[in-house]
Design a protein around this motif. Sequence first.
Motif, short mmCIF file in Angstrom:
data_model
loop_
_atom_site.label_atom_id
_atom_site.label_comp_id
_atom_site.label_asym_id
_atom_site.label_seq_id
_atom_site.Cartn_x
_atom_site.Cartn_y
_atom_site.Cartn_z
N PHE A 184 7.66 -6.32 0.15
CA PHE A 184 6.46 -5.57 0.54
C PHE A 184 6.83 -4.13 0.83
O PHE A 184 7.81 -3.85 1.52
N ARG A 185 6.07 -3.20 0.27
CA ARG A 185 6.29 -1.79 0.54
C ARG A 185 5.13 -1.22 1.35
O ARG A 185 3.97 -1.67 1.20
N ALA A 186 5.38 -0.23 2.19
CA ALA A 186 4.32 0.55 2.83
C ALA A 186 4.95 1.81 3.38
O ALA A 186 6.02 1.77 3.99
N SER B 299 2.37 3.44 -10.60
CA SER B 299 1.26 3.98 -9.80
C SER B 299 1.35 5.49 -9.71
O SER B 299 0.37 6.20 -9.94
N HIS B 300 2.56 6.00 -9.40
CA HIS B 300 2.69 7.46 -9.25
C HIS B 300 2.80 8.17 -10.60
O HIS B 300 2.47 9.34 -10.69
N ILE B 301 3.26 7.47 -11.63
CA ILE B 301 3.23 8.09 -12.96
C ILE B 301 1.78 8.22 -13.41
O ILE B 301 1.31 9.30 -13.78
N PRO C 25 0.81 -1.22 0.00
CA PRO C 25 0.00 0.00 0.00
C PRO C 25 0.84 1.26 0.00
O PRO C 25 2.00 1.25 0.42
N CYS C 26 0.22 2.35 -0.47
CA CYS C 26 0.87 3.65 -0.40
C CYS C 26 1.27 3.89 1.05
O CYS C 26 2.43 4.14 1.34
N SER C 27 0.29 3.75 1.97
CA SER C 27 0.56 3.99 3.39
C SER C 27 0.18 2.79 4.23
O SER C 27 -0.81 2.11 3.95
N VAL D 276 4.80 -1.20 -7.24
CA VAL D 276 3.38 -0.95 -7.53
C VAL D 276 2.61 -0.81 -6.22
O VAL D 276 2.80 -1.59 -5.29
N GLU D 277 1.73 0.19 -6.17
CA GLU D 277 0.91 0.37 -4.97
C GLU D 277 -0.28 -0.59 -5.01
O GLU D 277 -1.09 -0.55 -5.94
N SER D 278 -0.33 -1.44 -3.99
CA SER D 278 -1.41 -2.42 -3.93
C SER D 278 -2.01 -2.42 -2.52
O SER D 278 -1.28 -2.42 -1.53
N TRP E 274 5.98 7.05 7.02
CA TRP E 274 5.96 8.52 7.11
C TRP E 274 5.58 9.02 5.71
O TRP E 274 6.24 8.67 4.73
N LYS E 275 4.52 9.81 5.60
CA LYS E 275 4.06 10.25 4.29
C LYS E 275 4.29 11.73 4.08
O LYS E 275 3.70 12.56 4.78
N PRO E 276 5.13 12.09 3.12
CA PRO E 276 5.31 13.52 2.81
C PRO E 276 4.09 13.99 2.02
O PRO E 276 3.80 13.45 0.96
N SER F 222 -4.62 7.24 1.44
CA SER F 222 -3.83 8.10 0.54
C SER F 222 -3.77 7.43 -0.83
O SER F 222 -3.83 6.20 -0.92
N ASP F 223 -3.66 8.24 -1.87
CA ASP F 223 -3.50 7.73 -3.25
C ASP F 223 -4.49 6.64 -3.63
O ASP F 223 -4.11 5.64 -4.26
N LYS F 224 -5.76 6.83 -3.30
CA LYS F 224 -6.68 5.71 -3.52
C LYS F 224 -7.01 5.46 -4.99
O LYS F 224 -7.37 4.36 -5.36
N GLU F 225 -6.87 6.50 -5.82
CA GLU F 225 -7.18 6.32 -7.26
C GLU F 225 -6.19 5.40 -7.96
O GLU F 225 -6.47 4.90 -9.05
N GLN F 226 -5.01 5.27 -7.39
CA GLN F 226 -3.94 4.59 -8.12
C GLN F 226 -3.51 3.26 -7.48
O GLN F 226 -2.51 2.69 -7.88
N GLN F 227 -4.29 2.78 -6.51
CA GLN F 227 -3.91 1.51 -5.88
C GLN F 227 -4.76 0.39 -6.47
O GLN F 227 -5.92 0.60 -6.83
MN MN Z 1 1.67 6.87 -2.84
#
Ligand code: MN
Length: 354
Positions: free
Chosen positions: A47-49, A200-202, A23-25, A226-228, A52-54, A237-242
């Motif tokens: 796994f990414r998460a 995802s961010h592009i 996930p993004c966060s 990839v944000e999943s 801390w979110k800027p 956060s970033d719900k359109e792109q997950q």
């Molecule tokens: Mn994100």
Amino acid sequence: MNDLLPIEFPEIAAQRPTIIAGPCSAETEEQVLATARALAADGIRIFRAGVWKPRTKPGGFEGVGIEALAWLRRVKRETGMYVATEVATAEHAAAALDAGIDLLWLGARTTANPFAVQEVADALRGHDLPVLVKNPVSPDLELWIGALERLRNAGIRRLGAVHRGFSSLDRGIYRNQPQWSIPIELHRRLPHLTIFCDPSHIGGRRELIAPLSQQAMDLGFDGLIVESHCAPESAWSDKEQQITPATLAALRRSLVIRRSDEATESLHALRREIDKCDDELLELLARRMRIARDIGRYKKEHAMPVLQAERYNDLLDRRAAQACDLGMERDFIRTLLQAIHEESVRQQMHVLGE
Ligand code: MN
Ligand code: PEP
């Protein structure tokens, strides 16, 4: 930067693409664990998460912080996945190292700030873990390479880059413009650097993730981040792109991975033709420069100035129109002719100064 090492982990087969997903966060322990379990079941190994979110503006969800590192440890323990998170300060880096996070990344906003990059690099000195550097928000290759160099100077050799697109006023269909020529140039400059694409961010939109991933593979990128999310529509956060882990699994199955050693004889033949064209182009350019120098000599004898703006504008307009008829972009031919003209003027000035 010639001694960089690949981003590889024991027990993960070194095959293209290396996939990092999550996930993004990190929002809650349940969300992190549910997403991680589903991804692990599909064979995702890293796994990414974001802990801390800027955020561009205050008031958005700025991440759970240090508490979420314990959730990542649990992911590691329960699924055997390697875990990754973003760090932006020395404290983040120290906390992530303490928690045994396996891979760190610098976000686009951090890469844009040399002070922050140096601070993180100093905090990581003496630790041997892989670090990814996302491109800065603006299309500035030198800034991106500078951040990588700061980490390399701090002793990090398992370095990678993440292409996440560039901020632009006219964004078109993308959240961040891909400007593929920039990561391609990065690869030319640092051939040993592992390069990931972050579709995802592009894209900024779910439906763009698959085509962008395929494009990245066709361009020879090493991996994808990839944000999943287990429930994208309710992401903080970033719900359109997950995308869900199931959608990611389908995306992976659909990817066509072309191997570079598969170049067939007909491709070699086409490349030989291209090389021949380039030879002819260079010879033609050299001939054009010789004529330009002759014109320079004429202008010198007749005390004429080098630049005749009228003639130059006329030439640009005529050739731009001709290029369009031949199926090329007007802007492309203008840029090309401008470069050729600049070199002609330089050579004529040289003649005049003799
Ligand atoms: Mn994100
Ligand atoms: C992220 O990966 O969630 C993130 C914040 O990305 P970027 O730094 O590329 O904006």
